[in-house]
Design an enzyme around this catalytic site. Structure first.
Site: not given
Length: 297
Positions: A209, A16, A240
Site C-alpha cells: 500500500h 481489494d 485500508c
C-alpha cells in the site's frame, strides 16, 4: 544486481480495490471492469470475495458477478474467509481461492474474530477441502510490516505465521503491507528471512500500500530479492480502513511503467489499462490517485 526478466501482476482491483467503496458499485460495472482488465493483458484478476455481506456489503453480489462471468471467470481467484465461502466457490465450479490471515493477534481478533493461533484451525479445513477438490489456494498474510494497534511487527513472527499459513497447503503466500508503513530495507530484510526459512521466491508475492509513498520503492526492493509476483490495483483503487491516510494499493499502472522502464516483461497493455482506470474513475465519481493514470490520461 540482476532483476527478473518477467513478472506476474496479480490484479486485485475488483476485490481489494472496491471492497471499501461506500457507494455500491453495480454488478454490471464490476463485470465490465474485470473484463476490461483481462483485455488489457492482466494475467491474474482477483474477481471478488465470498465474505459475509454484513462485513463487506460492496461484495454482497459475489455470486452474481461470478455467474455473469461464467466460464471466463472459473480460473479467476476469489477470496474465501471460511468453509461457507468455499462452499459457494465450489457450487460455482471455481478453480482458485484465497484465504486471508493475520500476522498479529489484534488484527486476527478484529478481522477474523479469532486469535493468532486460532486462525489456523479455521483455515485448515477450508484449505484441505479446497485442495481435495482440485482447487489452487493462495494465502494472504496481513500486517507484515506494521500494525496500527501493536506497532512494529517482529520479522520472526511474520515468518512463523506466514509459513504456517503456507504449509496448510497453499501454492503461494502474499505478504501484505496492510497500512503502508514498509520501507525498502524492511522489505529486503523480511524477504531474506523467508528465504532463510526455506521459502523460495516463486512461493512468495508482495502486496504493498502507498500510504507513505513507498510502494514503488518497495516493489523495486522486492525485485532485487528475486520476487516475480506483485499484487497491484488498477488506478490505485483501495485503501485500508485502519490507516486514515492510506491512498490505496500500489497502482498497477505505476508498477507497469516502472517495469517497462526496467525492460521487465509483464504482458500488460498500458494504454488499455489507463483507459480502464479512467473509465472506472468516472464510474466512481473521482479521479484516480495513480500518478501514471494522471499523467497519461
Amino acid at each position: 544486481m540482476s532483476l527478473p526478466e518477467r513478472v506476474t501482476i496479480w490484479e486485485v482491483g475488483p476485490r481489494d480495490g472496491l471492497q471499501n467503496e461506500s457507494a455500491l458499485v453495480p454488478t454490471a460495472t464490476k463485470v465490465a471492469f474485470i473484463r476490461r482488465l483481462v483485455a488489457a493483458g492482466l494475467p491474474v484478476v482477483e474477481a471478488t470475495s465470498f465474505v459475509h455481506p454484513t462485513w463487506v456489503p460492496q461484495l454482497a453480489d459475489a455470486a452474481e458477478v461470478m455467474a455473469e462471468l461464467g466460464d471466463e471467470g472459473r480460473g479467476m481467484p476469489v477470496l474465501v474467509p471460511n468453509e461457507r465461502g468455499l462452499d459457494r466457490a465450489l457450487e460455482l465450479g471455481l478453480e482458485h481461492v484465497a484465504i486471508f490471515g493475520s500476522a498479529t493477534e489484534t488484527f486476527a481478533q478484529r478481522n477474523l474474530n479469532r486469535g493468532l493461533d486460532e486462525q489456523f484451525a479455521m483455515f485448515e479445513p477450508t484449505v484441505r477441502r479446497a485442495r481435495e477438490a482440485g482447487l489452487d489456494v493462495r494465502a494472504y498474510v496481513s500486517m507484515c510490516f506494521g500494525d496500527p494497534w501493536e506497532g512494529d511487527v517482529p520479522i520472526p513472527q511474520v515468518v512463523e505465521v506466514g509459513k504456517r499459513l503456507f504449509d496448510l497447503g497453499a501454492s503461494q503466500l502474499s505478504l501484505g503491507d496492510t497500512i503502508g508503513v514498509g520501507t525498502a530495507g524492511h522489505v529486503k530484510e523480511l524477504l531474506q528471512a523467508f528465504a532463510a526459512a526455506g521459502m523460495t521466491t516463486d512461493q512468495l508475492a508482495v502486496h504493498f500500500h502507498d500510504t507513505y509513498g513507498q510502494a514503488l520503492a518497495n516493489a523495486y526492493a522486492a525485485l532485487e530479492e528475486g520476487i516475480t509476483t506483485f499484487d497491484a490495483s488498477a488506478g490505485g483503487l483501495g485503501g485500508c480502513p485502519y490507516a486514515e491516510s492510506a491512498t490505496g494499493n500500489l497502482a498497477t499502472e505505476d508498477l507497469v511503467w516502472m517495469l517497462n522502464g526496467l525492460g521487465i516483461d509483464n504482458g500488460v497493455d498500458l494504454d488499455a489499462l489507463v483507459g480502464t482506470s479512467v473509465w472506472m474513475a468516472g464510474e466512481l465519481g473521482r479521479p484516480s490517485p495513480s500518478r501514471v493514470v494522471t499523467a497519461l490520461a
